[in-house]
Design a protein around this motif. Sequence first.
Motif, PDB file in Angstrom:
ATOM      1  N   ILE A  14       0.894  -1.165   0.000  1.00 32.15           N
ATOM      2  CA  ILE A  14       0.000   0.000   0.000  1.00 32.15           C
ATOM      3  C   ILE A  14       0.932   1.215   0.000  1.00 32.15           C
ATOM      4  O   ILE A  14       1.922   1.258   0.720  1.00 32.15           O
ATOM      5  N   GLY A  24       7.963   3.470 -10.739  1.00 31.97           N
ATOM      6  CA  GLY A  24       8.360   2.410  -9.806  1.00 31.97           C
ATOM      7  C   GLY A  24       7.132   1.787  -9.157  1.00 31.97           C
ATOM      8  O   GLY A  24       6.988   0.566  -9.093  1.00 31.97           O
ATOM      9  N   TYR A  27       5.092  -0.102 -11.676  1.00 25.79           N
ATOM     10  CA  TYR A  27       5.701  -1.402 -11.984  1.00 25.79           C
ATOM     11  C   TYR A  27       5.042  -2.507 -11.153  1.00 25.79           C
ATOM     12  O   TYR A  27       4.540  -3.486 -11.691  1.00 25.79           O
ATOM     13  N   LEU A 231       1.004  -3.251   7.417  1.00 25.98           N
ATOM     14  CA  LEU A 231       1.028  -4.656   6.985  1.00 25.98           C
ATOM     15  C   LEU A 231      -0.337  -5.316   7.180  1.00 25.98           C
ATOM     16  O   LEU A 231      -0.777  -6.146   6.377  1.00 25.98           O
ATOM     17  N   TYR A 234      -3.352  -5.816   4.493  1.00 25.59           N
ATOM     18  CA  TYR A 234      -3.561  -6.959   3.596  1.00 25.59           C
ATOM     19  C   TYR A 234      -4.694  -7.860   4.093  1.00 25.59           C
ATOM     20  O   TYR A 234      -5.413  -8.458   3.310  1.00 25.59           O
ATOM     21  N   LYS A 258      12.342  -4.533  -3.186  1.00 26.36           N
ATOM     22  CA  LYS A 258      13.383  -5.169  -2.363  1.00 26.36           C
ATOM     23  C   LYS A 258      13.640  -4.402  -1.060  1.00 26.36           C
ATOM     24  O   LYS A 258      14.128  -4.970  -0.096  1.00 26.36           O
ATOM     25  N   ASP A 259      13.290  -3.111  -1.032  1.00 30.49           N
ATOM     26  CA  ASP A 259      13.554  -2.301   0.162  1.00 30.49           C
ATOM     27  C   ASP A 259      12.638  -2.659   1.334  1.00 30.49           C
ATOM     28  O   ASP A 259      12.944  -2.314   2.470  1.00 30.49           O
ATOM     29  N   LYS A 295      17.914   5.624  -7.437  1.00 31.10           N
ATOM     30  CA  LYS A 295      16.479   5.415  -7.229  1.00 31.10           C
ATOM     31  C   LYS A 295      15.729   6.707  -7.537  1.00 31.10           C
ATOM     32  O   LYS A 295      16.219   7.785  -7.239  1.00 31.10           O
TER      33      LYS A 295
HETATM   34  N1  MSP Z   1       3.934   2.224   2.493  1.00 27.95           N
HETATM   35  C1  MSP Z   1       5.034   1.365   2.369  1.00 27.95           C
HETATM   36  C2  MSP Z   1       4.595  -0.044   2.076  1.00 27.95           C
HETATM   37  C3  MSP Z   1       3.686  -0.650   3.095  1.00 27.95           C
HETATM   38  S1  MSP Z   1       3.152  -2.205   2.588  1.00 27.95           S
HETATM   39  C4  MSP Z   1       2.377  -2.806   3.894  1.00 27.95           C
HETATM   40  C5  MSP Z   1       5.941   1.846   1.224  1.00 27.95           C
HETATM   41  N2  MSP Z   1       5.380   2.655   0.340  1.00 27.95           N
HETATM   42  S2  MSP Z   1       6.138   3.313  -0.920  1.00 27.95           S
HETATM   43  O1  MSP Z   1       5.128   4.077  -1.590  1.00 27.95           O
HETATM   44  O2  MSP Z   1       7.285   4.025  -0.488  1.00 27.95           O
HETATM   45  O3  MSP Z   1       6.670   2.184  -1.795  1.00 27.95           O
HETATM   46  C6  MSP Z   1       5.863   1.199  -2.280  1.00 27.95           C
HETATM   47  C7  MSP Z   1       6.597   0.291  -3.204  1.00 27.95           C
HETATM   48  O4  MSP Z   1       7.083   0.970  -4.347  1.00 27.95           O
HETATM   49  C8  MSP Z   1       7.786  -0.412  -2.582  1.00 27.95           C
HETATM   50  O5  MSP Z   1       7.657  -1.784  -2.863  1.00 27.95           O
HETATM   51  C9  MSP Z   1       8.969   0.138  -3.330  1.00 27.95           C
HETATM   52  O6  MSP Z   1       9.978  -0.804  -3.486  1.00 27.95           O
HETATM   53  C10 MSP Z   1       8.335   0.453  -4.671  1.00 27.95           C
HETATM   54  N3  MSP Z   1       9.137   1.382  -5.417  1.00 27.95           N
HETATM   55  C11 MSP Z   1       9.388   2.692  -5.132  1.00 27.95           C
HETATM   56  N4  MSP Z   1      10.274   3.162  -6.049  1.00 27.95           N
HETATM   57  C12 MSP Z   1      10.611   2.187  -6.919  1.00 27.95           C
HETATM   58  C13 MSP Z   1      11.354   2.122  -8.101  1.00 27.95           C
HETATM   59  N5  MSP Z   1      12.027   3.144  -8.548  1.00 27.95           N
HETATM   60  N6  MSP Z   1      11.333   0.952  -8.794  1.00 27.95           N
HETATM   61  C14 MSP Z   1      10.562  -0.116  -8.414  1.00 27.95           C
HETATM   62  N7  MSP Z   1       9.854  -0.074  -7.311  1.00 27.95           N
HETATM   63  C15 MSP Z   1       9.965   0.986  -6.458  1.00 27.95           C
HETATM   64  O7  MSP Z   1       7.081   1.455   1.179  1.00 27.95           O
END
Ligand code: MSP
Length: 661
Positions: A14, A24, A27, A231, A234, A258-259, A295
Amino acid sequence: MPNEKPKFYLTTPIYYTNGLPHIGHTYTTVIADAIRRYKRMRGYEVVMTTGTDEHGVNVERAAQKAGIPESEYVARMAVAWKALWDELGIPADEFIRTTDIRHVRTVQWLFKLCKENGYVYKGNYTGQYCIYDNAFVTDAKPGDNCPDCGRPTETVTEENYYFKLSAFQKPLLDFYKKNPHFIQPETRKNEIISFVEGGLKDLSITRTTVRWGIPVPGEEPHVFYVWFDALTAYLSAVGGPDYEKRGFWPCDLHLVGKDIIRFHSVYWPAFLMAAMLPVPKQVWAHGWFLMDASKMSKSKGNVVLPRPIANMLGMDAMRYFLMREVVFGQDGNFSYDALVTRYNSDLANGLGNLASRTAAMIEKNFGGQIPKPGPRLPQDDALAKVASEAIGEALDRFEKFEFARSLETIWAAITAADKYLTSEQPWAMGDSEADTQRKATVLWTTTELLRVVTVLAHPVLPDSTAKVWTLLGQPGRISAVELDGLRWGQLVARVQLGKAQALFPRVDKQEAIERIESMANEELNPTQPPAQAAAPAPAATAGGAAAAPAPEKIGIEDFTKVEMRVGQIKTAERIVGADKLLKLTVDIGTEIRQICAGIAQFYEPEKLIGRKVAVVVNLAPRKLRGVESNGMIVAASVGPEGRPVLAGFPDEDVEIGARLK
Ligand code: MSP
């Protein structure tokens, strides 16, 4: 009991609401959507969840900056995220917001279960906290930066509830052993196992320093730590405490970047084990899409937005690129160049061309009716073999989430059909009975291959394959075709071809890139009201071809907002890889500015030096083909192709910096 379909539940993370989606995020959502379509074609009842992560300090601050209450801020952001997924054709079956009441209830219930089972206790904690990642940074000292995002940490002491993560070291390691495919890919699994083997510290799961969060019942001002909260979304999405009724828990697949693998493969199963709830079946971590090897982030100014790409090339092209370009699980570089190259070669010249030329030949030779094949020759059987093998191989690879390789197989079959046509040359055959029969066999064989690849590619290219399906006049919806029953030879002949629709018109690479960039700039720094934010920018700076919409009347107060000055061009050079753009430096009286102008095809750079031009100086800076442009040179747009003619001052030697009114 009727034959019940097996259930499949998958999730994307989320997304945080303090920013808007870039490529990203797109994706993960695209991959989830493709898997959802694929599973449905394999007979599953599927639920895909995505949503918004709306609590925490970042949101508190963003709302404050916007001057609105948090609830209003997150509501607006959630609408924007959901609307984009809908617009891109990748909507969730369940869109969960962490401010939803069904979610709040689930988080409080999960905490209660963990507490009742003896895995929660009260304590004090002082540590370095990264407010951007919403996490304490282990082993950091005051003054240290966050190792993940590089931003400064803050020292935070608070009383909070702890979760006994340390008690789950052995259960987790046993669980990973019993479920060797729980963490994928393998490299990530090994990382996590060593992390857990290194020992687990208890985790604080409530906060008193944060106001904007889900309250811990009876323990105010404690609110839940954002990851305990997030989390759980879900589970909230598929019934929360009543999850058994819907039957979608445990989750089959969490797709994550992966982060955030550690949160999903260590904390999350531990919370569920503590509550004695079923643990998800798999967590799959993909890599990042990088821009210039780093990134993407808005603060670095290197984000790629999905909407302009979808507007220019279609959503299917973006999906194809994301899934074909990079091995799932690894990092990959994003480049517009590679995107448009793939579009032209694989989609326009590949699938699109095969479909349109095959249809055109059937139209010409058989009045638009798919012919019945005559006797087969070895080369026909050879193509049938390619297609039959492609079915097994493409599905097998997709099943293992080897998306790029699955698409490789499908496209190898398309290439084989192109070669087959080139060597059979049905267009050179005459009208004798034998020739007509041979033509029928060749065109039937090609059409059958086209049908097979169209079905196989459907989860990745839903719109364009549906168009090919209609074109081939095949019965039912393509999404209802069962992949398990897909075989060579099922093409329904003697049906009339359907309506041909443009699939992937070829584009000029530079023009396409410039238009995408121009739309992205406009979306990031809108110069027009939001309703038009996705429209292409006018020609003078971007070199784009689109005409600006007819202007409404504006008052003088609007006009005076635009600050135009006389500038003098100091240097001018071409930009490698962008034949329409010139990079200029322009003296505007108070400073020398770098400005890009879409005039390279009409003005020699050397002849521009010293020339006085009209410059819009208060336009927000933006990047064109990666080059910063800080202002806009005013030009008339002449003729149907919008040839730029620079505005100038031929009558008098005007002073540099003079304001235009
Ligand atoms: N809110 C948390 C996730 C909570 S899940 C219970 C979070 N959010 S986020 O918006 O920062 O990121 C969401 C997803 O986007 C993560 O899986 C992160 O890896 C993905 N991505 C953010 N930038 C990205 C790229 N440049 N490329 C691919 N995925 C990337 O983390």
